[in-house]
Motif scaffolding. Sequence first.
Motif, PDB file in Angstrom:
ATOM      1  N   VAL A 173       0.831  -1.206   0.000  1.00 49.38           N
ATOM      2  CA  VAL A 173       0.000   0.000   0.000  1.00 49.38           C
ATOM      3  C   VAL A 173       0.869   1.261   0.000  1.00 49.38           C
ATOM      4  O   VAL A 173       0.639   2.193  -0.779  1.00 49.38           O
ATOM      5  N   LEU A 174       1.893   1.295   0.862  1.00 50.59           N
ATOM      6  CA  LEU A 174       2.740   2.484   0.942  1.00 50.59           C
ATOM      7  C   LEU A 174       3.568   2.675  -0.323  1.00 50.59           C
ATOM      8  O   LEU A 174       3.809   3.817  -0.748  1.00 50.59           O
ATOM      9  N   SER A 176       2.514   1.938  -3.263  1.00 46.27           N
ATOM     10  CA  SER A 176       1.566   2.497  -4.230  1.00 46.27           C
ATOM     11  C   SER A 176       1.408   4.000  -4.038  1.00 46.27           C
ATOM     12  O   SER A 176       1.392   4.765  -5.006  1.00 46.27           O
ATOM     13  N   PHE A 177       1.308   4.428  -2.774  1.00 48.34           N
ATOM     14  CA  PHE A 177       1.213   5.860  -2.501  1.00 48.34           C
ATOM     15  C   PHE A 177       2.490   6.585  -2.919  1.00 48.34           C
ATOM     16  O   PHE A 177       2.430   7.705  -3.447  1.00 48.34           O
ATOM     17  N   LEU A 180       2.485   7.004  -6.643  1.00 49.95           N
ATOM     18  CA  LEU A 180       1.532   8.045  -7.027  1.00 49.95           C
ATOM     19  C   LEU A 180       2.094   9.431  -6.733  1.00 49.95           C
ATOM     20  O   LEU A 180       1.968  10.356  -7.546  1.00 49.95           O
ATOM     21  N   GLU A 181       2.729   9.572  -5.580  1.00 51.52           N
ATOM     22  CA  GLU A 181       3.322  10.855  -5.216  1.00 51.52           C
ATOM     23  C   GLU A 181       4.403  11.255  -6.220  1.00 51.52           C
ATOM     24  O   GLU A 181       4.473  12.409  -6.638  1.00 51.52           O
TER      25      GLU A 181
END
Length: 221
Positions: A173-174, A176-177, A180-181
Amino acid sequence: MSKIDELTKRLCPDGVEYRALGEFASVDRGGSFQKKDFTDEGMPCIHYGQIYTLYGLHVSETLTFVAPDVFSKSKKAHPGDVVMAVTSENMEDVCKCITWLGQSDVAVSGHTAIIRHDQNPKFMTYYFRSSAFEADKRRLAHGTKVIEVTPAKLLDVRIPVPPMEVQEEIVRVLDSFAELEAELEAELEAELEARRRQYAYYRDKLLSFENAERERERPSK
């Protein structure tokens, strides 16, 4: 309920266990090459100052190298180790760290802690960058002009150690963030650069009166 919640409830129904870092990891000081030892090619190395300025969270290739003889005498991180800068001029940067994900060992400079553990490497670095660890860091830090955390004191820091399956999902999950960032930052930088060019064009166009002045100065026939 998220997948992480579901996994946590199923795999650790009594709550996530907290353990002292020293129970599942070793912490060693880095050393001893310096910037003057950098070479154009050779063996991979990480200088503590680069952790603040050049690297992100996870590193698989270095930007600098040292000669084989310097490498052989240096402290090294293994693949999966966390490399933490334990000295800084400010509280924000002290204890910043990276995950070394290269294929071989890497030489590590002084002013660092090499954390060797048996957990998910990325999970460890994400935790050390969290606000939860921030409180421990401030408690352990000392100094005024130079802020330092003694590597050995990190052994007593208590860290959540969820089952590996939970750690892997948190990392997924992290990651993926983080991706995206990075994409958003690239898009914003491209947009900003376009606006800079637009501004420069109109600035020069609106402030360029040379042609009009020359027309007035041109002698009449």
